[in-house]
Design an enzyme around this catalytic site. Structure first.
Site, PDB file in Angstrom:
ATOM      1  N   HIS A   6     -16.737  16.165   6.756  1.00 50.75           N
ATOM      2  CA  HIS A   6     -17.520  15.384   7.722  1.00 50.75           C
ATOM      3  C   HIS A   6     -18.941  15.222   7.196  1.00 50.75           C
ATOM      4  O   HIS A   6     -19.508  16.161   6.652  1.00 50.75           O
ATOM      5  CB  HIS A   6     -17.545  16.108   9.070  1.00 50.75           C
ATOM      6  CG  HIS A   6     -18.422  15.440  10.089  1.00 50.75           C
ATOM      7  ND1 HIS A   6     -18.018  14.319  10.784  1.00 50.75           N
ATOM      8  CD2 HIS A   6     -19.673  15.732  10.533  1.00 50.75           C
ATOM      9  CE1 HIS A   6     -18.979  13.954  11.617  1.00 50.75           C
ATOM     10  NE2 HIS A   6     -19.999  14.801  11.479  1.00 50.75           N
ATOM     11  N   ALA A  52       4.875 -12.653 -30.480  1.00 50.56           N
ATOM     12  CA  ALA A  52       6.197 -12.118 -30.815  1.00 50.56           C
ATOM     13  C   ALA A  52       7.296 -12.990 -30.240  1.00 50.56           C
ATOM     14  O   ALA A  52       7.200 -13.453 -29.102  1.00 50.56           O
ATOM     15  CB  ALA A  52       6.337 -10.692 -30.291  1.00 50.56           C
TER      16      ALA A  52
END
Length: 464
Positions: free
Chosen positions: A443, A118
């Site tokens: 954990h 373009a």
């Protein structure tokens, strides 16, 4: 010449461009997107995605090599080998799948996609050179999303054995000797991967340390790992060009001494520049910010109804910044009132170990006039990091002393990139140290280091 018209024309289908086009299509905006090569831009085709594929393959190979000798896990394997050509084919398969996915998403959103180059004719129209001939596209609004490209050193032009990151990611054989010019994240990510694949790697960096955009505390584990891998790092060194025989790189060292470094390939990774050529920007009256297109908080340029997003607008050159800008501009094109008000843009460096930054560093916070408190938690005290043999690194939290609002979070460690969103979310939501410290973190995970860093900043760390 075929003529088309639309409400929104997007030039470039990288992460920012294609997201902008898809979102605009979803909002009912008649949209055309023009791409010169392949949907996905640099990130998908020759950047973020393929580089992470290479990094993963290199890490897997490196671990296999590690297990040929004595190791803590008691694993023993035969000497491995790697067929880089097969690895590259796997990487290309991932790229092709994602590329096809973008094409399908554009189609689903009703976006007309055109492959071609373009060039602006004026602020409302472009001419596109396609394989089928020229097309004239008229648009009510235009978005420039042409991205960036590797910066080329005049004394080391790309060609043959002097390659950019694009060339490095297309190699089908591991070079015996690789010189990396530039100690930033691109050079170190690829250089580290090639070192793990068996290359003899030398990094030539002009300034006095690697990864100069980060503070020394964050980069020290990376420097230590490079040394452990046998990567030679030459600081305060300037790459001058090839010797007469074109088989060695001439380097000027600190103090004026010179060295000649033999090589098989030279990767030049000294940054990226905006891709503003070959698209006819000279036909527009755009205000520039140095080499980049200047934009306001709505990504509008100095011309009415002409917008720009992503790398072409300057730093930080990050795909996720472009994505956020693209989505915002699509909303604006549909008549929305959006403006840029993001509090932070996280950044990830996929070195070994990885580095994550979100918000302000301690020095940046002080420079902006904040009185701060900081908390740092090392992964040497994290159970999950120990079980993964990823003890190198830490998480650091920076907060305002007066109200404990978190201003920044930095971390380095194995797999730490996956915590980037958590860090950004905390800052974006205006979290305080107490919010993070009071949130139960699963954990055993590395994420516990975030909670522990907040506790440290509050003065009552538990595990250190």
């Amino acid at each position: 010449m075929e003529e088309l018209s639309c409400q929104l024309l997007v030039i470039g289908s990288g992460p920012g461009g294609y997201v902008c086009a898809i979102r605009a299509g979803q909002l009912g905006v008649d949209t055309i997107i023009v791409e010169a090569k392949a949907h996905g831009g640099t990130c998908l085709n020759v950047g973020c995605i393929p580089s992470k594929a290479l990094i993963h393959a290199a890490e897997e190979y490196s671990r296999a090599v590690h297990f040929t000798g004595d190791n803590n896990l008691g694993i023993s394997v035969q000497k491995p080998r790697i067929e880089l050509k097969k690895t590259v084919a796997w990487k290309d398969g991932i790229v092709a799948r994602l590329n096809g996915g973008v094409t399908a998403l554009l189609k689903r959103a009703g976006v007309r996609a055109i492959i071609g180059q373009a060039r602006f004719r004026d602020g409302k129209s472009v001419i596109v050179e396609t394989d089928m001939g020229k097309q004239l596209i008229r648009a009510q609004k235009i978005v420039i999303a042409t991205g960036s490209e590797p910066f080329e050193i005049p004394s080391l032009p790309f060609g043959r054995d002097v390659i950019s990151s694009t060339g490095a990611l297309a190699l089908t054989e591991v070079p015996n000797r690789l010189i990396v010019v530039g100690g930033g994240y691109i050079g170190l990510e690829i250089g580290t991967a090639m070192s793990k694949l068996g290359a003899e790697v030398t990094v030539v960096e002009f300034v006095d340390r690697i990864l100069p955009q980060y503070d020394r505390e964050l980069t020290r584990p990376v420097a230590d790992r490079l040394a452990a891998l046998g990567v030679t790092v030459m600081l305060n060194a300037k790459a001058e060009g090839l010797n007469a025989a074109k088989d060695a790189l001439k380097v000027t060292l600190e103090g004026g001494d010179e060295a000649a470094l033999p090589f098989d390939k030279i990767l030049v990774a000294v940054g990226r520049k905006a891709r503003t050529h070959d698209c006819g920007l000279e036909e527009l009256s755009l205000r520039m910010n140095g080499p980049f297109i200047q934009i306001d908080d709505r990504c509008q340029t100095s011309m009415h109804d002409v917008y720009a997003i992503g790398d072409v607008t300057g730093e930080p050159m990050l795909a996720h910044r472009a994505i956020a800008q693209g989505e915002m501009v699509a909303e604006i094109a549909a008549g929305g009132p959006q403006a840029w008000d993001r509090q932070c843009i996280p950044a990830v460096c996929f070195t070994d170990p990885e580095i994550v930054t979100a918000g302000l560093s301690p020095d940046e916070a002080v420079e902006q006039g904040h009185e701060i408190v900081t908390g740092k938690f090392p992964f040497t005290a994290n159970g999950r990091a120990m079980t993964m043999e990823n003890e190198s690194g830490f998480i650091r939290v920076v907060a305002r002393a007066s109200d404990h609002v978190i201003l920044g979070i930095q971390a380095t460690g194995g797999g730490i990139s996956e915590l980037a969103a958590s860090f950004a979310l905390a800052i974006e939501m205006g979290a305080r140290l107490e919010d993070v410290a009071g949130t139960i973190h699963a954990h055993p995970t590395q994420s516990e280091g975030f909670q522990e860093a907040a506790l440290k900043a509050l003065g009552h760390a538990i595990h250190i």
